[in-house]
Design an enzyme around this catalytic site. Sequence first.
Site, PDB file in Angstrom:
ATOM      1  CB  SER A   1      -0.885   0.017   1.241  1.00 35.44           C
ATOM      2  OG  SER A   1      -1.444   1.295   1.390  1.00 35.44           O
TER       3      SER A   1
ATOM      4  CB  SER B   1      -2.144   4.311   2.857  1.00 34.52           C
ATOM      5  OG  SER B   1      -3.191   4.273   1.926  1.00 34.52           O
TER       6      SER B   1
ATOM      7  CE  LYS C   1     -12.333   0.906   0.720  1.00 32.84           C
ATOM      8  NZ  LYS C   1     -12.322   1.762  -0.461  1.00 32.84           N
TER       9      LYS C   1
ATOM     10  N   GLY D   1     -18.849   1.356 -14.748  1.00 34.94           N
ATOM     11  CA  GLY D   1     -18.644   0.439 -13.635  1.00 34.94           C
ATOM     12  C   GLY D   1     -19.653   0.702 -12.537  1.00 34.94           C
TER      13      GLY D   1
ATOM     14  N   GLY E   1     -17.813  -0.945  -5.774  1.00 29.83           N
ATOM     15  CA  GLY E   1     -17.701  -0.100  -4.594  1.00 29.83           C
ATOM     16  C   GLY E   1     -17.169   1.289  -4.912  1.00 29.83           C
ATOM     17  CB  ALA E   2     -14.349   2.472  -6.980  1.00 26.86           C
TER      18      ALA E   2
ATOM     19  CG  ASN F   1     -21.697  -2.426 -14.134  1.00 29.01           C
ATOM     20  OD1 ASN F   1     -20.471  -2.366 -14.245  1.00 29.01           O
ATOM     21  ND2 ASN F   1     -22.293  -3.279 -13.330  1.00 29.01           N
ATOM     22  NE  ARG F   2     -19.000  -7.858 -16.350  1.00 29.64           N
ATOM     23  CZ  ARG F   2     -17.931  -8.444 -15.833  1.00 29.64           C
ATOM     24  NH1 ARG F   2     -16.970  -8.888 -16.626  1.00 29.64           N
ATOM     25  NH2 ARG F   2     -17.799  -8.579 -14.545  1.00 29.64           N
TER      26      ARG F   2
ATOM     27  CE1 TYR G   1      -4.716   3.299  -6.915  1.00 26.01           C
ATOM     28  CE2 TYR G   1      -2.379   2.783  -6.967  1.00 26.01           C
ATOM     29  CZ  TYR G   1      -3.614   2.690  -6.357  1.00 26.01           C
ATOM     30  OH  TYR G   1      -3.743   1.993  -5.188  1.00 26.01           O
TER      31      TYR G   1
HETATM   32  P1  ATR Z   1     -14.521  -2.101  -6.614  1.00 27.99           P
HETATM   33  O1  ATR Z   1     -15.259  -2.340  -5.340  1.00 27.99           O
HETATM   34  O2  ATR Z   1     -13.030  -2.012  -6.432  1.00 27.99           O
HETATM   35  O3  ATR Z   1     -15.063  -0.981  -7.420  1.00 27.99           O
HETATM   36  P2  ATR Z   1     -15.864  -4.375  -7.695  1.00 27.99           P
HETATM   37  O4  ATR Z   1     -16.941  -4.238  -6.706  1.00 27.99           O
HETATM   38  O5  ATR Z   1     -15.278  -5.731  -7.920  1.00 27.99           O
HETATM   39  O6  ATR Z   1     -14.641  -3.436  -7.460  1.00 27.99           O
HETATM   40  O7  ATR Z   1     -16.463  -3.786  -9.056  1.00 27.99           O
HETATM   41  C1  ATR Z   1     -15.925  -4.066 -10.210  1.00 27.99           C
HETATM   42  C2  ATR Z   1     -16.677  -3.322 -11.320  1.00 27.99           C
HETATM   43  O8  ATR Z   1     -15.944  -3.554 -12.481  1.00 27.99           O
HETATM   44  C3  ATR Z   1     -18.085  -3.827 -11.597  1.00 27.99           C
HETATM   45  O9  ATR Z   1     -18.832  -2.764 -12.126  1.00 27.99           O
HETATM   46  C4  ATR Z   1     -17.831  -4.877 -12.669  1.00 27.99           C
HETATM   47  O10 ATR Z   1     -18.924  -5.137 -13.512  1.00 27.99           O
HETATM   48  P3  ATR Z   1     -20.104  -6.170 -13.080  1.00 27.99           P
HETATM   49  O11 ATR Z   1     -20.955  -5.427 -12.102  1.00 27.99           O
HETATM   50  O12 ATR Z   1     -20.807  -6.473 -14.320  1.00 27.99           O
HETATM   51  O13 ATR Z   1     -19.388  -7.340 -12.495  1.00 27.99           O
HETATM   52  C5  ATR Z   1     -16.749  -4.200 -13.447  1.00 27.99           C
HETATM   53  N1  ATR Z   1     -15.914  -5.134 -14.196  1.00 27.99           N
HETATM   54  C6  ATR Z   1     -14.937  -5.927 -13.712  1.00 27.99           C
HETATM   55  N2  ATR Z   1     -14.354  -6.620 -14.698  1.00 27.99           N
HETATM   56  C7  ATR Z   1     -14.965  -6.251 -15.860  1.00 27.99           C
HETATM   57  C8  ATR Z   1     -14.813  -6.590 -17.243  1.00 27.99           C
HETATM   58  N3  ATR Z   1     -13.884  -7.459 -17.638  1.00 27.99           N
HETATM   59  N4  ATR Z   1     -15.611  -5.976 -18.131  1.00 27.99           N
HETATM   60  C9  ATR Z   1     -16.541  -5.071 -17.748  1.00 27.99           C
HETATM   61  N5  ATR Z   1     -16.733  -4.719 -16.450  1.00 27.99           N
HETATM   62  C10 ATR Z   1     -15.958  -5.276 -15.526  1.00 27.99           C
END
Ligand code: ATR
Length: 281
Positions: free
Chosen positions: A15, A17, A67, A130, A133-134, A154-155, A224
């Site tokens: 990290s 941080s 979290k 996306g 969580g972020a 989002n997917r 990043y």
């Molecule tokens: P974080 O909490 O760090 O944001 P997460 O909760 O795992 O990470 O969220 C990942 C995000 O990336 C989700 O929106 C996920 O899409 P899904 O909700 O459909 O799963 C998206 N994501 C991850 N890998 C992906 C990929 N190969 N193509 C498209 N979206 C992807």
Amino acid sequence: MNYQFALIGYPIKHSLSPWIHEQFLKKSGLKGSYSIMEINPDDSFDEKITEIKKSQINGFNVTVPYKKRIIPFLDELDEQAREIGAVNTVVYRNGKWIGYNTDGSGYVRAFENKYPEVLSNPKNNILLIGAGGAARGIYHALTTTGCHHVDIANRTKSSAVEIARLKKEPTKTAFLTMGEVRQNFDYYDVVIQTTSVGMKPNQDKCIVHVNRVKPNSIISDIVYQPIMTTFLKQTERLGARIHFGHTMLLYQAQYAFEIWTNQYVHIDEMDDELQDILEGR
Ligand code: ATR
């Protein structure tokens, strides 16, 4: 006063941080330290947190995967953390453990520092890619800031719909498939990529391949590592202005440090220094 701060999460050995908060301590002239307290998922989380709370700690950061899990161990949540349903910063104040979430506000601070008055411009169309969580923290901060138009792609549509439940006036939100993102990319003034797609060791991956961007638009990627993601490289080549993900890391930390110490520290040269550290990795 000798401040004691820490980070809990897993895995967190690499990290950044500690480096960031040690710079903040130096800059503010305060005495203290920031340590890594990795909690292995096989360990008892309850026991570890109880131990930490019994120590002399003044505050700690919380990262993946804890979290949400930290919440029942706290006495109070600030409004942002409560609405987001996740905590990344805890402070011990007046005998109480209080949880905050500085991720989304940190993102907005970072963005506004580089591109002022863009997010708050009611004419600007913003796209969040996306719904993890972020994205949730960032959407909350955008709608709280008063952004007028924030669409989510989002997917999995249901996760995007769930995030949009955080919507406040005057924000309007529509949902897009990834295919629709490709077709409508040049409608957006700001695009914020919040998934982990494109992160090392898969730096050749790109969330969406586009062939045009809106003139003067800003493309932001919260990945990043690497700093210059394939998504940023491709969109910059098409004429977009870009915004780097490591700045979110700096500004969420700046806000956490403020919560712990009441001191506002300037980021200034730390932006370039962190870029150097990341590029050397
Ligand atoms: P974080 O909490 O760090 O944001 P997460 O909760 O795992 O990470 O969220 C990942 C995000 O990336 C989700 O929106 C996920 O899409 P899904 O909700 O459909 O799963 C998206 N994501 C991850 N890998 C992906 C990929 N190969 N193509 C498209 N979206 C992807």
